[in-house]
Design a protein around this motif. Structure first.
Motif, PDB file in Angstrom:
ATOM      1  N   ARG A   1      31.673  50.470  64.057  1.00  0.00           N
ATOM      2  CA  ARG A   1      31.273  51.784  63.577  1.00  0.00           C
ATOM      3  C   ARG A   1      32.486  52.601  63.152  1.00  0.00           C
ATOM      4  O   ARG A   1      32.454  53.312  62.176  1.00  0.00           O
ATOM      5  N   LYS A   2      33.582  52.503  63.881  1.00  0.00           N
ATOM      6  CA  LYS A   2      34.793  53.227  63.511  1.00  0.00           C
ATOM      7  C   LYS A   2      35.320  52.737  62.175  1.00  0.00           C
ATOM      8  O   LYS A   2      35.736  53.519  61.334  1.00  0.00           O
ATOM      9  N   GLU A   3      35.313  51.451  61.987  1.00  0.00           N
ATOM     10  CA  GLU A   3      35.810  50.897  60.730  1.00  0.00           C
ATOM     11  C   GLU A   3      34.923  51.324  59.564  1.00  0.00           C
ATOM     12  O   GLU A   3      35.416  51.610  58.482  1.00  0.00           O
ATOM     13  N   ASN A   4      33.610  51.391  59.801  1.00  0.00           N
ATOM     14  CA  ASN A   4      32.709  51.789  58.731  1.00  0.00           C
ATOM     15  C   ASN A   4      32.864  53.257  58.379  1.00  0.00           C
ATOM     16  O   ASN A   4      32.602  53.660  57.254  1.00  0.00           O
ATOM     17  N   LEU A   5      33.257  54.076  59.357  1.00  0.00           N
ATOM     18  CA  LEU A   5      33.421  55.498  59.101  1.00  0.00           C
ATOM     19  C   LEU A   5      34.712  55.810  58.364  1.00  0.00           C
ATOM     20  O   LEU A   5      34.732  56.638  57.460  1.00  0.00           O
ATOM     21  N   PHE A   6      35.801  55.166  58.747  1.00  0.00           N
ATOM     22  CA  PHE A   6      37.111  55.571  58.260  1.00  0.00           C
ATOM     23  C   PHE A   6      37.868  54.510  57.466  1.00  0.00           C
ATOM     24  O   PHE A   6      38.876  54.817  56.849  1.00  0.00           O
ATOM     25  N   LEU A   7      37.398  53.270  57.480  1.00  0.00           N
ATOM     26  CA  LEU A   7      38.096  52.213  56.756  1.00  0.00           C
ATOM     27  C   LEU A   7      37.133  51.508  55.803  1.00  0.00           C
ATOM     28  O   LEU A   7      35.934  51.412  56.082  1.00  0.00           O
ATOM     29  N   PRO A   8      37.630  51.008  54.683  1.00  0.00           N
ATOM     30  CA  PRO A   8      36.751  50.318  53.723  1.00  0.00           C
ATOM     31  C   PRO A   8      36.098  49.089  54.336  1.00  0.00           C
ATOM     32  O   PRO A   8      36.642  48.459  55.252  1.00  0.00           O
ATOM     33  N   GLU A   9      34.921  48.752  53.857  1.00  0.00           N
ATOM     34  CA  GLU A   9      34.215  47.558  54.322  1.00  0.00           C
ATOM     35  C   GLU A   9      35.079  46.320  54.095  1.00  0.00           C
ATOM     36  O   GLU A   9      35.683  46.158  53.036  1.00  0.00           O
ATOM     37  N   GLY A  10      35.127  45.468  55.090  1.00  0.00           N
ATOM     38  CA  GLY A  10      35.893  44.238  54.982  1.00  0.00           C
ATOM     39  C   GLY A  10      37.389  44.406  55.225  1.00  0.00           C
ATOM     40  O   GLY A  10      38.155  43.464  54.988  1.00  0.00           O
ATOM     41  N   TYR A  11      37.808  45.597  55.683  1.00  0.00           N
ATOM     42  CA  TYR A  11      39.227  45.802  55.968  1.00  0.00           C
ATOM     43  C   TYR A  11      39.691  44.756  56.992  1.00  0.00           C
ATOM     44  O   TYR A  11      38.971  44.453  57.938  1.00  0.00           O
TER      45      TYR A  11
ATOM     46  N   LEU B   1      36.589  52.725  48.853  1.00  0.00           N
ATOM     47  CA  LEU B   1      37.901  53.189  49.299  1.00  0.00           C
ATOM     48  C   LEU B   1      38.030  54.702  49.120  1.00  0.00           C
ATOM     49  O   LEU B   1      38.563  55.398  50.001  1.00  0.00           O
ATOM     50  N   THR B   2      37.510  55.229  48.010  1.00  0.00           N
ATOM     51  CA  THR B   2      37.563  56.676  47.766  1.00  0.00           C
ATOM     52  C   THR B   2      36.698  57.430  48.761  1.00  0.00           C
ATOM     53  O   THR B   2      37.067  58.509  49.247  1.00  0.00           O
ATOM     54  N   ALA B   3      35.527  56.861  49.075  1.00  0.00           N
ATOM     55  CA  ALA B   3      34.634  57.504  50.041  1.00  0.00           C
ATOM     56  C   ALA B   3      35.280  57.578  51.418  1.00  0.00           C
ATOM     57  O   ALA B   3      35.211  58.612  52.104  1.00  0.00           O
ATOM     58  N   LYS B   4      35.926  56.481  51.839  1.00  0.00           N
ATOM     59  CA  LYS B   4      36.572  56.476  53.157  1.00  0.00           C
ATOM     60  C   LYS B   4      37.785  57.403  53.178  1.00  0.00           C
ATOM     61  O   LYS B   4      38.098  58.007  54.196  1.00  0.00           O
ATOM     62  N   SER B   5      38.443  57.530  52.031  1.00  0.00           N
ATOM     63  CA  SER B   5      39.530  58.508  51.931  1.00  0.00           C
ATOM     64  C   SER B   5      38.997  59.917  52.142  1.00  0.00           C
ATOM     65  O   SER B   5      39.659  60.770  52.750  1.00  0.00           O
ATOM     66  N   GLY B   6      37.778  60.162  51.651  1.00  0.00           N
ATOM     67  CA  GLY B   6      37.156  61.465  51.845  1.00  0.00           C
ATOM     68  C   GLY B   6      36.856  61.750  53.300  1.00  0.00           C
ATOM     69  O   GLY B   6      37.073  62.866  53.789  1.00  0.00           O
ATOM     70  N   THR B   7      36.353  60.752  54.036  1.00  0.00           N
ATOM     71  CA  THR B   7      36.070  60.966  55.463  1.00  0.00           C
ATOM     72  C   THR B   7      37.363  61.161  56.248  1.00  0.00           C
ATOM     73  O   THR B   7      37.419  61.974  57.185  1.00  0.00           O
TER      74      THR B   7
END
Length: 343
Positions: A4-14, A156-162
């Motif tokens: 869940r943390k990765e999905n909130l703040f990091l791109p999918e598949g990081y 990546l842009t969306a996660k940058s926004g969060t």
């Protein structure tokens, strides 16, 4: 929980979906956003104090609206002036975005000392903040593109926004704490520390960015190394030599203009039937592209102009491409001035 943390703040598949320098860039960028948010709180506090006891009157409200309107007009004018230079040199304009924000907030910090000049001070500060926002958002697109590996720019842009939202929240709390804890002198000291930290974080984050597109600076570094050592540098190697703070302009090569002391007919005597025209003079070389010139011919024309003035062997597009350079979209015709041959 980790997922869940990765999905909130990091791109999918990081980390497979981003470049290896993504995490370092993100860390410094989050800290930079934290500092900018705290700076904004401190400077806005001084603007409100400058309005004084009449801050709720119609006159004060009108002043606030006018300064916002003037600031937005200034930002629009700036964006129209810069144009596609955001794509050509995103690292420089992201740096200018941070510098503009610091100067704007610093100007607003002085509004308490000169309450009678609230409108011009506040308007100039808002212009700077709008310039900062436009330059930052425009340059961020090219930087994010360089960090993505699996066509995941939107994610990546969306996660940058969060990430930015979270860091802004903490920065707002911290700025509020500083504003209520210190008097004006203490706030100035805190502002100075935050400003220095903000610029340092910006500089370090840009050090992590590797761009594989060609602009005059990167191509000049590439050609200079090829002349001296006979090897083609990779984008990572060029990034280590690339200047971020200053805006690079070739001194001995002029693109998109012809010599003032020659008319067009005299200049056309130098044309060799190619998609570009090169006019050599003792101190400078002039390069103008034909209206029909394609992207690869922009690179070829620039390389040939440098080969003549620097006396070096020409480097091929294939040699650049093999090292990871993108030659399909170069930024080598800054003002898009072209010539056309009429029959």
């Amino acid at each position: 929980v980790t997922s869940r943390k990765e999905n909130l703040f990091l791109p999918e598949g990081y980390p497979e979906t981003v470049t290896s320098n993504y995490l370092r860039y993100t860390g410094w960028n989050i800290f930079q956003t934290f500092c900018s948010s705290a700076l904004g709180v401190l400077s806005t506090q001084q603007l409100l104090l400058a309005l004084g006891a009449n801050s709720l009157t119609a006159s004060a409200a009108l002043n606030w609206v006018i300064k916002d309107g003037l600031g937005q007009l200034g930002g629009v004018a700036y964006a129209g002036t810069v144009g596609n230079k955001f794509d050509e040199n995103p690292k420089h304009y992201k740096w200018m975005s941070s510098l503009s924000l610091n100067c704007s907030c610093g100007l607003e910090m002085l509004s308490t000392l000169y309450p009678g000049a609230f409108l011009p001070i506040a308007a100039l500060g808002t212009v700077g903040k709008n310039v900062s926002a436009l330059a930052g958002s425009a340059s961020k697109a090219a930087i994010h593109l360089s960090l993505s590996k699996k066509r995941n720019l939107a994610d990546l842009t969306a996660k940058s926004g969060t990430q930015a939202t979270a860091s802004c929240l903490f920065g707002t709390f911290f700025g509020t704490f500083l504003g209520y804890t210190f008097d004006y002198s203490g706030s100035l000291v805190a502002f100075g520390v935050l400003s220095a930290s903000h610029l340092y974080a910006c500089y370090r984050s840009l050090d992590c960015v590797v761009l594989n597109t060609l602009n005059p600076q990167r191509l000049d570094i590439l050609l200079q190394e090829f002349k001296e050592k006979g090897r083609v540098l990779t984008p990572e190697e060029v990034s280590e030599k690339e200047a971020t703070v200053r805006n690079y302009k070739p001194k001995d090569l002029v693109i998109g203009k012809l010599p003032n002391n020659m008319d067009i007919e005299e200049c056309m005597k130098y044309w060799e039937g190619k998609e570009y025209l090169i006019v050599e003079q003792p101190q400078k070389t002039f390069l103008v592209f034909k209206e029909e010139a394609e992207q690869k011919e922009l690179v070829e024309g620039y390389v040939e102009a440098r080969a003549r003035s620097w006396d070096l062997e020409k480097i091929s597009l294939e040699q650049m491409t093999s090292k990871g350079w993108d030659t399909s979209q170069p930024f080598l015709s800054p003002n898009n001035t072209r010539f056309k041959v009429l029959n």
